[in-house]
Structures are given as structure tokens and as C-alpha cells.
Design a protein around this motif. Structure first.
Motif, PDB file in Angstrom:
ATOM      1  N   PHE A   6      19.787  35.959  35.216  1.00 33.03           N
ATOM      2  CA  PHE A   6      18.979  36.800  36.086  1.00 33.03           C
ATOM      3  C   PHE A   6      19.949  37.744  36.796  1.00 33.03           C
ATOM      4  CE2 PHE A   6      16.447  37.891  39.822  1.00 33.03           C
ATOM      5  CZ  PHE A   6      15.220  38.158  39.237  1.00 33.03           C
ATOM      6  N   ASN A   7      20.077  38.968  36.280  1.00 29.55           N
ATOM      7  CA  ASN A   7      21.067  39.922  36.784  1.00 29.55           C
ATOM      8  C   ASN A   7      20.532  40.674  38.000  1.00 29.55           C
ATOM      9  OD1 ASN A   7      22.868  39.247  34.716  1.00 29.55           O
ATOM     10  ND2 ASN A   7      21.814  40.632  33.319  1.00 29.55           N
ATOM     11  N   VAL A   8      21.302  40.580  39.099  1.00 28.43           N
ATOM     12  CA  VAL A   8      20.887  41.183  40.364  1.00 28.43           C
ATOM     13  C   VAL A   8      21.941  42.180  40.817  1.00 28.43           C
ATOM     14  CG1 VAL A   8      20.369  40.701  42.805  1.00 28.43           C
ATOM     15  CG2 VAL A   8      19.601  39.113  41.026  1.00 28.43           C
ATOM     16  N   ARG A  36      23.307  36.223  38.158  1.00 24.67           N
ATOM     17  CA  ARG A  36      24.579  36.937  38.030  1.00 24.67           C
ATOM     18  C   ARG A  36      24.475  38.139  38.954  1.00 24.67           C
ATOM     19  NH1 ARG A  36      24.952  32.908  36.336  1.00 24.67           N
ATOM     20  NH2 ARG A  36      25.283  32.095  34.270  1.00 24.67           N
ATOM     21  N   LEU A  37      25.435  38.275  39.859  1.00 28.95           N
ATOM     22  CA  LEU A  37      25.366  39.302  40.901  1.00 28.95           C
ATOM     23  C   LEU A  37      26.430  40.371  40.683  1.00 28.95           C
ATOM     24  CD1 LEU A  37      24.262  40.284  43.674  1.00 28.95           C
ATOM     25  CD2 LEU A  37      26.025  38.845  44.731  1.00 28.95           C
ATOM     26  N   THR A  38      26.016  41.623  40.804  1.00 33.04           N
ATOM     27  CA  THR A  38      26.966  42.730  40.829  1.00 33.04           C
ATOM     28  C   THR A  38      26.769  43.470  42.150  1.00 33.04           C
ATOM     29  OG1 THR A  38      26.851  42.975  38.426  1.00 33.04           O
ATOM     30  CG2 THR A  38      27.770  44.830  39.657  1.00 33.04           C
ATOM     31  N   VAL A  39      27.843  43.514  42.948  1.00 30.08           N
ATOM     32  CA  VAL A  39      27.823  44.248  44.210  1.00 30.08           C
ATOM     33  C   VAL A  39      28.247  45.677  43.885  1.00 30.08           C
ATOM     34  CG1 VAL A  39      28.741  44.377  46.553  1.00 30.08           C
ATOM     35  CG2 VAL A  39      28.482  42.136  45.442  1.00 30.08           C
ATOM     36  N   VAL A  40      27.381  46.627  44.206  1.00 28.56           N
ATOM     37  CA  VAL A  40      27.624  48.016  43.825  1.00 28.56           C
ATOM     38  C   VAL A  40      27.824  48.888  45.057  1.00 28.56           C
ATOM     39  CG1 VAL A  40      26.583  50.059  42.734  1.00 28.56           C
ATOM     40  CG2 VAL A  40      26.367  47.811  41.656  1.00 28.56           C
ATOM     41  N   GLN A 100      32.770  33.460  39.310  1.00 27.99           N
ATOM     42  CA  GLN A 100      32.624  33.982  37.945  1.00 27.99           C
ATOM     43  C   GLN A 100      31.283  34.688  37.762  1.00 27.99           C
ATOM     44  OE1 GLN A 100      32.296  30.815  38.787  1.00 27.99           O
ATOM     45  NE2 GLN A 100      30.586  29.937  37.659  1.00 27.99           N
ATOM     46  N   ASP A 101      30.338  34.462  38.670  1.00 22.19           N
ATOM     47  CA  ASP A 101      29.011  35.091  38.567  1.00 22.19           C
ATOM     48  C   ASP A 101      28.875  36.311  39.476  1.00 22.19           C
ATOM     49  OD1 ASP A 101      28.166  33.067  36.832  1.00 22.19           O
ATOM     50  OD2 ASP A 101      27.537  31.789  38.489  1.00 22.19           O
ATOM     51  N   VAL A 102      29.958  36.693  40.143  1.00 19.96           N
ATOM     52  CA  VAL A 102      29.902  37.804  41.095  1.00 19.96           C
ATOM     53  C   VAL A 102      30.934  38.854  40.690  1.00 19.96           C
ATOM     54  CG1 VAL A 102      30.133  38.491  43.519  1.00 19.96           C
ATOM     55  CG2 VAL A 102      29.210  36.237  42.961  1.00 19.96           C
TER      56      VAL A 102
END
Length: 182
Positions: A6-8, A36-40, A100-102
Motif C-alpha cells: 500500500f504505497n503512500v 510503503r511510505l515515500t516522503v516527498v 526499509q519501508d520509508v
């Protein structure tokens, strides 16, 4: 990444409202093993620059701007300052525990709101995010109007669900700080 991920995407600009969104997102991350988190972050475009990926821990973009932090430490009592540090420590622990998920990504865009919105939505769509999380606030100041305008423009134009997080209520913060299992 598997299909069950679940990509956030968490939008961060170092503001107090982005910090609230980060804290709320940390709660989601803690409770969703497949997240799975991506801080943008969005920065002004340099000639020829493309998006850049960073290890989030090296740049930790979700902590508030030094200007906001200075206001907290200068004008607040020690309880407020301690509470803030507790929240930041807890958020760091959760993000680090799921390291690993960030990930952290910088998108380059022209500084206008419409270009920033377009850059965010294009990136989120291209990378198959399933949720965008952003902080927002009441439109009481010019800065709030601009930030609110960005968040609400993303909300209105995104084909992907958008979660807007207002300033966190005190009972949420108390419960978040009290919950010590990582």
C-alpha cells in the motif's frame, strides 16, 4: 514492490501542519504492515535537474522549520517543549523502525501552486501511489491561505485519494505519546 504493498505519499514542507501529517502517517505506518511510505518534498527547479531520491534519515524532512521550532522553544513553557520532543522522538522511532519501508524523494517544480500541484499529482500517478497525505489548516493567514490552497488543489485535482490532516487534537497527541510499544 509487490501488488499487496500500500504505497503512500506524504507531502512535507517542514511546516507545523506537515509535521501533524507526518505524525498521523507514522500512526498509519505502525498499524499497516504492508504500507510503503515515500516522503516527498518539492523544490524549485534548477536547470536540468530531475527528481532525486534520498535516504530519509539523512535529511529528515518532516521536522518543522527552524522558524517554527524557534517559536515553540522561545514562547512555550517547558511542558509544551517536552511534549513536542516526545512527539518527534516517537515519530522518528516509528519511521526508523520501518526504515526499509520509508524513502524520501525530492521533486523539482516551478514555485507556483499550480505547477507544484501538477508535479505532485504526476509523480504520485506515475509511481502508483494509493494515498496522498498532506497537512492543512484553517485559512486564517496569508501563509495558511497559500498552504491550504495547495492542499485543497491537490484534493480537488488528484485521481488518487487524498487525506488532509489538520492540527492534531490534544487527545490524539496524548494517546500517541503514551503508546510506547514500537
Amino acid at each position: 514492490m509487490s501488488n499487496s504493498d500500500f504505497n503512500v505519499l506524504l507531502y512535507s514542507d517542514g511546516s507545523h501542519q506537515a509535521f501533524s501529517a507526518a505524525v498521523y502517517t507514522a500512526t498509519l505506518l505502525k498499524n499497516m504492515p504492508n504500507m510503503r511510505l515515500t516522503v516527498v518534498q518539492v523544490q524549485e527547479r534548477d536547470e536540468g535537474s530531475m527528481g532525486t531520491e534520498y535516504n530519509w534519515i539523512d535529511t529528515w524532512p518532516v521536522s518543522p522549520t527552524s522558524e517554527w521550532m524557534k517559536r515553540v522553544t522561545d514562547e512555550s513553557d517547558s511542558d509544551t517543549i517536552n511534549h513536542y520532543h516526545q512527539i518527534l522522538t516517537k515519530t522518528n522511532e516509528i519511521f526508523k523502525g520501518r526504515g526499509q519501508d520509508v524513502s524520501h524523494h525530492v521533486i523539482y517544480s516551478n514555485p507556483s501552486i499550480s505547477d507544484t500541484v501538477e508535479a505532485l499529482i504526476n509523480y504520485a500517478t506515475k509511481k502508483s501511489f494509493r494515498l496522498i497525505v498532506m497537512g492543512t489548516r484553517g485559512l486564517t493567514t496569508l501563509k495558511g491561505l497559500v498552504f491550504g490552497c495547495l492542499a485543497h488543489n491537490v484534493l480537488n485535482r488528484s485521481p488518487i485519494p487524498v487525506l488532509l490532516v489538520k492540527k492534531l487534537p490534544q487527545d490524539f497527541i496524548d494517546s500517541y505519546c503514551a503508546n510506547t510499544d514500537s
